[in-house]
Design an enzyme around this catalytic site. Structure first.
Site, short mmCIF file in Angstrom:
data_model
loop_
_atom_site.label_atom_id
_atom_site.label_comp_id
_atom_site.label_asym_id
_atom_site.label_seq_id
_atom_site.Cartn_x
_atom_site.Cartn_y
_atom_site.Cartn_z
N GLY A 192 -18.09 15.88 6.46
CA GLY A 192 -18.63 17.24 6.49
C GLY A 192 -17.78 18.20 5.66
N GLU A 209 -24.11 19.32 10.70
CA GLU A 209 -24.32 18.80 12.06
C GLU A 209 -23.30 17.70 12.27
OE1 GLU A 209 -26.40 19.77 14.43
OE2 GLU A 209 -27.41 21.33 13.28
N CYS A 243 -24.31 11.82 19.02
CA CYS A 243 -23.31 12.88 18.77
C CYS A 243 -23.03 13.71 20.01
CB CYS A 243 -23.78 13.76 17.62
SG CYS A 243 -25.42 14.44 17.91
P1 NAD Z 1 -22.37 7.70 8.17
O1 NAD Z 1 -21.24 6.76 7.86
O2 NAD Z 1 -23.77 7.25 7.97
O3 NAD Z 1 -22.10 9.01 7.30
C1 NAD Z 1 -22.98 10.10 7.27
C2 NAD Z 1 -23.41 10.29 5.82
O4 NAD Z 1 -22.29 10.53 4.99
C3 NAD Z 1 -24.14 9.06 5.28
O5 NAD Z 1 -25.26 9.48 4.55
C4 NAD Z 1 -23.10 8.41 4.40
O6 NAD Z 1 -23.66 7.69 3.33
C5 NAD Z 1 -22.26 9.58 3.93
N1 NAD Z 1 -20.89 9.16 3.69
C6 NAD Z 1 -20.12 8.36 4.49
N2 NAD Z 1 -18.88 8.22 3.95
C7 NAD Z 1 -18.87 8.93 2.80
C8 NAD Z 1 -17.87 9.19 1.80
N3 NAD Z 1 -16.65 8.66 1.88
N4 NAD Z 1 -18.22 9.97 0.78
C9 NAD Z 1 -19.45 10.52 0.69
N5 NAD Z 1 -20.42 10.31 1.60
C10 NAD Z 1 -20.15 9.54 2.64
O7 NAD Z 1 -22.33 8.20 9.62
P2 NAD Z 1 -21.11 8.64 10.49
O8 NAD Z 1 -20.43 9.80 9.86
O9 NAD Z 1 -20.30 7.46 10.89
O10 NAD Z 1 -21.98 9.11 11.77
C11 NAD Z 1 -21.42 9.30 12.95
C12 NAD Z 1 -20.89 10.72 13.08
O11 NAD Z 1 -21.97 11.63 12.93
C13 NAD Z 1 -20.33 10.99 14.45
O12 NAD Z 1 -19.20 11.79 14.31
C14 NAD Z 1 -21.43 11.76 15.15
O13 NAD Z 1 -20.99 12.58 16.19
C15 NAD Z 1 -21.99 12.54 14.01
N6 NAD Z 1 -23.38 12.90 14.28
C16 NAD Z 1 -23.68 14.21 14.45
C17 NAD Z 1 -24.98 14.58 14.76
C18 NAD Z 1 -25.36 16.01 15.00
O14 NAD Z 1 -26.56 16.28 15.06
N7 NAD Z 1 -24.43 16.93 15.17
C19 NAD Z 1 -25.96 13.60 14.87
C20 NAD Z 1 -25.62 12.28 14.67
C21 NAD Z 1 -24.32 11.94 14.37
#
Ligand code: NAD
Length: 494
Positions: A192, A209, A243
């Site tokens: 993020g 998010e 999340c």
């Molecule tokens: P993920 O690994 O799919 O990453 C999210 C996105 O970021 C993907 O599209 C991925 O391709 C991209 N990404 C990942 N690593 C990257 C990098 N190094 N450089 C550029 N882009 C990159 O998913 P995640 O982050 O493991 O998901 C889990 C997290 O998301 C948890 O922290 C969870 O709480 C949070 N989440 C939040 C919500 C919300 O609505 N607030 C919903 C679902 C999940």
């Protein structure tokens, strides 16, 4: 993947044609999303099963929540699109003052894998409802569902205005080099921050998010059977990969012991003796997430009160409860995002609040209590994206409530009308007539003391000390007139 620059340029060209602005185009796209959901329900459920072993009930819930929000958007779209009239000061009485709900342009939506339908399609149809073109980035971790979306989205939506890119780190990095009019990101907090850094180059507005650790506080005098059910329901849906899943529990030592006994009963009722053979229990998203959660269990061997069983052949982690956990233990270092629930002993709610206010603001806080004073303390002394009292996660299903984080758990919120609002720029529009120019001279130079006095008399506001909205004098006169009329009416009847 086609060249990112070309994809974004194509979307910008499509937006400039102006076709996305009309109600008809937007309604047609939303109808396309509805058809996509209805005609591919079985395929979607199958791919969710492949990616996450998602039980049909949970897959149904994910699709249905998305579908219901879509239908609300379709039913209200015309109303939401209307320019909003606002209150005007006296000097603008003859003018039109309106908020125009204007599309941003090209929106990048970066989705994630844990709810790969809901967390991609809900922002996507919100952006289309707002009259934008969309570049949808799905997550490689939910491979089957992302592949399915890549295949079916073009069949139902305007191909010039909606593009899907399925990929991981490399693709997202490339996409973030381009310039968008809005970025909506769902995922972990560290990526993020990268998204926000990329967006800052062009001052692109963002919704983030994110995640974090969502605390639960269990007070004395609660029905612990109900508490155990409600916490474990939130903790084990999607194998804890939500999340807003309750991340850890804080309670007194006495309550910890009773809660663990109640949780044993709950887990048995939910998944019988062996959760791994239950159709109602999911798996971790991939090997990396499995190893991460397994490491926490391995480093907490002495704390396991329930479960702790893992099977790396299928990324399986049994519902696990850890007791006597310390705030500094490995289980408390990062978001759990798995079916492991640490319990930490605190002496009272003040100690729990003290820990919360010294940490990052969570996406959700859950309180179980029957005591108004305790509930008010959490309400007034803590901050989080959402607060639920006596349950977990259900606020996300109330589509009239904003869904989003604060501080480290994110910025911006969506769901229901807020999703539409997220993807519209509120343009301030004032329209006047070129008449009565004589009256305007009051604001033009040369400035004089007399002009200031007149402007003050017309525009200066007064503090309202009365609890009534109407000036107190008007209320008093109104009451006297009403009493007089009543008296007259009574005399007339006699
Ligand atoms: P993920 O690994 O799919 O990453 C999210 C996105 O970021 C993907 O599209 C991925 O391709 C991209 N990404 C990942 N690593 C990257 C990098 N190094 N450089 C550029 N882009 C990159 O998913 P995640 O982050 O493991 O998901 C889990 C997290 O998301 C948890 O922290 C969870 O709480 C949070 N989440 C939040 C919500 C919300 O609505 N607030 C919903 C679902 C999940």
């Amino acid at each position: 993947m086609a060249n990112c620059t070309e994809i974004v340029k194509g979307l910008k060209d499509a937006f400039r044609t102006g076709k996305t602005v009309s109600y008809e185009w937007r309604r047609q796209q939303l109808g396309g999303v509805l058809k996509l959901l209805d005609e591919n329900k079985e395929e979607i459920m199958k791919s969710l099963k492949q990616d996450l072993h998602k039980p049909p009930f949970e897959a149904f819930f994910e699709i249905d929540q998305c579908r219901n929000d879509l239908i609300d958007t379709m039913n209200n779209l015309k109303e939401w699109m209307k320019p909003q009239k606002v209150q005007k000061p006296l000097v603008n009485l003859m003018d039109k003052a309106l908020i125009q709900k204007q599309p941003y342009g090209v929106v990048l939506i970066i989705g994630t894998w844990n709810f790969p339908i809901m967390l991609t399609l809900m922002p996507m149809f919100g952006a289309l409802a707002g009259g934008n073109c969309v570049l949808l980035k799905t997550s490689r971790i939910s491979w089957s569902t992302s592949k399915l979306l890549e295949h079916i989205v073009p069949k139902y939506l305007d191909n010039d205005c909606v593009k899907v890119v399925n990929g991981g780190t490399g693709e997202t990095t490339d996409l973030l080099k381009e310039r968008y009019d809005y970025i909506f990101y769902t995922g972990n907090t560290s990526i993020g921050k990268m998204v926000m850094t990329a967006a800052s180059q062009y001052l692109t507005p963002v919704t983030l998010e994110l995640g974090g650790k969502n605390p639960v506080y269990v007070d004395k005098n609660c029905d612990l059977r109900a508490v155990a059910n409600r916490i474990l329901w939130g903790k084990t849906i999607n194998a804890g990969q939500t999340c807003i899943a309750p991340d850890y529990v804080m309670c007194t030592k006495d309550i910890q012991e009773k809660l663990i006994e109640a949780m044993k009963v709950t887990i048995n009722e939910f998944y019988q003796d062996d959760p791994s053979s239950s159709d109602s229990y999911g798996r971790l998203g991939n090997e990396r997430h499995f190893q991460r959660v397994k490491q926490i269990i391995d480093s907490s061997k002495d704390n396991i009160a329930i479960g702790g069983i893992t099977n790396e052949n299928e990324n399986y982690v049994s519902p696990t409860v850890l007791k006597d956990v310390k705030f500094t233990d490995p289980a408390m270092m990062e978001e759990m995002f798995g079916p492991v629930l640490p319990i930490i002993q605190v002496n009272n709610e003040d100690e729990a609040i003290e820990f919360l206010v010294n940490g990052e603001k969570p996406l959700a806080i859950y309180i179980f209590s029957n005591d108004k004073k305790v509930k008010d303390k959490f309400r007034n002394s803590t901050s989080s994206g959402g607060l639920v009292i006596n349950d977990t996660m259900l606020h996300a299903g109330v589509m009239t409530l904003p869904f989003g984080g604060v501080g480290n758990s994110g910025m911006g919120a969506y769901h229901g009308k807020l999703t539409f609002d997220t993807f519209c720029h509120n343009r301030a529009c004032l329209e006047r007539e070129l008449i009565l120019e004589g009256l305007q001279s009051i604001r033009y130079p040369p400035y004089t003391q007399k002009k200031i006095q007149i402007i003050q008399r017309v525009t200066q506001k007064k503090l309202n000390h009365s609890p009534f909205k109407l000036p107190f004098s008007v209320v008093v006169i109104g009451m006297i007139v009403a009493a007089f009329l009543l008296q007259m009416f009574a005399l007339y009847i006699e």
